[in-house]
Design a protein around this motif. Sequence first.
Motif, PDB file in Angstrom:
ATOM      1  N   LEU A 125      20.148  47.679  87.189  1.00  0.00           N
ATOM      2  CA  LEU A 125      20.756  46.702  88.081  1.00  0.00           C
ATOM      3  C   LEU A 125      21.482  47.395  89.230  1.00  0.00           C
ATOM      4  O   LEU A 125      21.706  48.610  89.207  1.00  0.00           O
ATOM      5  CB  LEU A 125      21.723  45.820  87.294  1.00  0.00           C
ATOM      6  CG  LEU A 125      21.088  45.025  86.145  1.00  0.00           C
ATOM      7  CD1 LEU A 125      22.155  44.307  85.337  1.00  0.00           C
ATOM      8  CD2 LEU A 125      20.056  44.038  86.677  1.00  0.00           C
ATOM      9  N   GLU A 131      19.786  48.704  81.103  1.00  0.00           N
ATOM     10  CA  GLU A 131      19.554  48.119  79.789  1.00  0.00           C
ATOM     11  C   GLU A 131      18.087  48.300  79.445  1.00  0.00           C
ATOM     12  O   GLU A 131      17.232  48.346  80.334  1.00  0.00           O
ATOM     13  CB  GLU A 131      19.909  46.633  79.773  1.00  0.00           C
ATOM     14  CG  GLU A 131      21.385  46.332  79.933  1.00  0.00           C
ATOM     15  CD  GLU A 131      21.672  44.856  79.730  1.00  0.00           C
ATOM     16  OE1 GLU A 131      21.522  44.377  78.587  1.00  0.00           O
ATOM     17  OE2 GLU A 131      22.017  44.187  80.715  1.00  0.00           O
ATOM     18  N   TRP A 143      13.741  38.011  78.379  1.00  0.00           N
ATOM     19  CA  TRP A 143      14.927  38.871  78.380  1.00  0.00           C
ATOM     20  C   TRP A 143      15.243  39.345  79.793  1.00  0.00           C
ATOM     21  O   TRP A 143      16.402  39.315  80.227  1.00  0.00           O
ATOM     22  CB  TRP A 143      14.698  40.064  77.457  1.00  0.00           C
ATOM     23  CG  TRP A 143      15.841  41.036  77.446  1.00  0.00           C
ATOM     24  CD1 TRP A 143      16.962  40.983  76.674  1.00  0.00           C
ATOM     25  CD2 TRP A 143      15.976  42.206  78.262  1.00  0.00           C
ATOM     26  NE1 TRP A 143      17.790  42.045  76.953  1.00  0.00           N
ATOM     27  CE2 TRP A 143      17.210  42.813  77.926  1.00  0.00           C
ATOM     28  CE3 TRP A 143      15.180  42.800  79.235  1.00  0.00           C
ATOM     29  CZ2 TRP A 143      17.662  43.977  78.536  1.00  0.00           C
ATOM     30  CZ3 TRP A 143      15.625  43.966  79.851  1.00  0.00           C
ATOM     31  CH2 TRP A 143      16.849  44.541  79.497  1.00  0.00           C
ATOM     32  N   SER A 146      16.803  36.649  81.846  1.00  0.00           N
ATOM     33  CA  SER A 146      18.197  36.365  81.493  1.00  0.00           C
ATOM     34  C   SER A 146      19.156  37.400  82.060  1.00  0.00           C
ATOM     35  O   SER A 146      20.350  37.131  82.215  1.00  0.00           O
ATOM     36  CB  SER A 146      18.351  36.313  79.969  1.00  0.00           C
ATOM     37  OG  SER A 146      18.219  37.606  79.388  1.00  0.00           O
ATOM     38  N   ARG A 147      18.644  38.586  82.380  1.00  0.00           N
ATOM     39  CA  ARG A 147      19.503  39.658  82.894  1.00  0.00           C
ATOM     40  C   ARG A 147      19.458  39.771  84.414  1.00  0.00           C
ATOM     41  O   ARG A 147      20.433  40.193  85.034  1.00  0.00           O
ATOM     42  CB  ARG A 147      19.085  41.011  82.300  1.00  0.00           C
ATOM     43  CG  ARG A 147      19.208  41.130  80.790  1.00  0.00           C
ATOM     44  CD  ARG A 147      20.647  40.988  80.339  1.00  0.00           C
ATOM     45  NE  ARG A 147      20.855  41.412  78.966  1.00  0.00           N
ATOM     46  CZ  ARG A 147      20.623  40.668  77.899  1.00  0.00           C
ATOM     47  NH1 ARG A 147      20.140  39.440  78.052  1.00  0.00           N
ATOM     48  NH2 ARG A 147      20.865  41.120  76.684  1.00  0.00           N
ATOM     49  N   SER A 149      19.188  37.498  86.801  1.00  0.00           N
ATOM     50  CA  SER A 149      19.956  36.477  87.530  1.00  0.00           C
ATOM     51  C   SER A 149      19.320  36.082  88.860  1.00  0.00           C
ATOM     52  O   SER A 149      20.012  35.884  89.861  1.00  0.00           O
ATOM     53  CB  SER A 149      21.391  36.975  87.776  1.00  0.00           C
ATOM     54  OG  SER A 149      22.019  37.300  86.555  1.00  0.00           O
TER      55      SER A 149
END
Length: 216
Positions: A125, A131, A143, A146-147, A149
């Motif tokens: 990010l 991650e 997944w 959801s991370r 955004s």
Amino acid sequence: MLILAIDGALGPFTAAVLESETGKAWIEAAAQRDALEGGLRAADAALRSSGYALDDLHRLAVTVGPGGFTGLRIALAYAKSLAFALNLPLVGVSSYDALAPRGLGEPALVAVRGRAGAACVRLRLVGGSEERFCGAIDEVAEWVGSRASGAELAVAGALDELAPALVRAGVPIRRLVQGEPPALRAAHVAATAALHEGAHGVRPDYGERPHTTVPR
């Protein structure tokens, strides 16, 4: 600095010899299903093409996964054997780094093919936080969604199955092309890597347990 890098985790076994100061490189690849004997021949052929010998090397590198279970283990065992025999430092390079094009930027996603219908990914990010996640393709896509955004992701690596799943999950993506074979990219990464541990400290990253059937 002269570096020999080998990769058995990300497809056909590849080997690269790199002169880090000049950027000149020699690359060889084994046949798709010839991981052991072909892999050893690829490393030898890359050295012979370069005109150098094993005694000329300053550093070794190997991709440590995630990736193909058997090829990863063969390449790592071979690299460690060379490191011990030649008394050379060995750099373990993540498969994510070996697949990431230079200047990938942030936010970015690098994908590695897992067992059938599965993948492992590294999500970086803005700001550099990372991650990782492994699972079935649709699970990985959910997944990531959801991370991320809603941010557009620069994506690289094994995307044949994952890219459509990301689109279905509503993740904006911008596909990037890997311009270098994994072994050569690993050599470039190793050229600037700090040496912290000996070859004993280079360990595999399987990402997930290999899919096996336990006899009853």
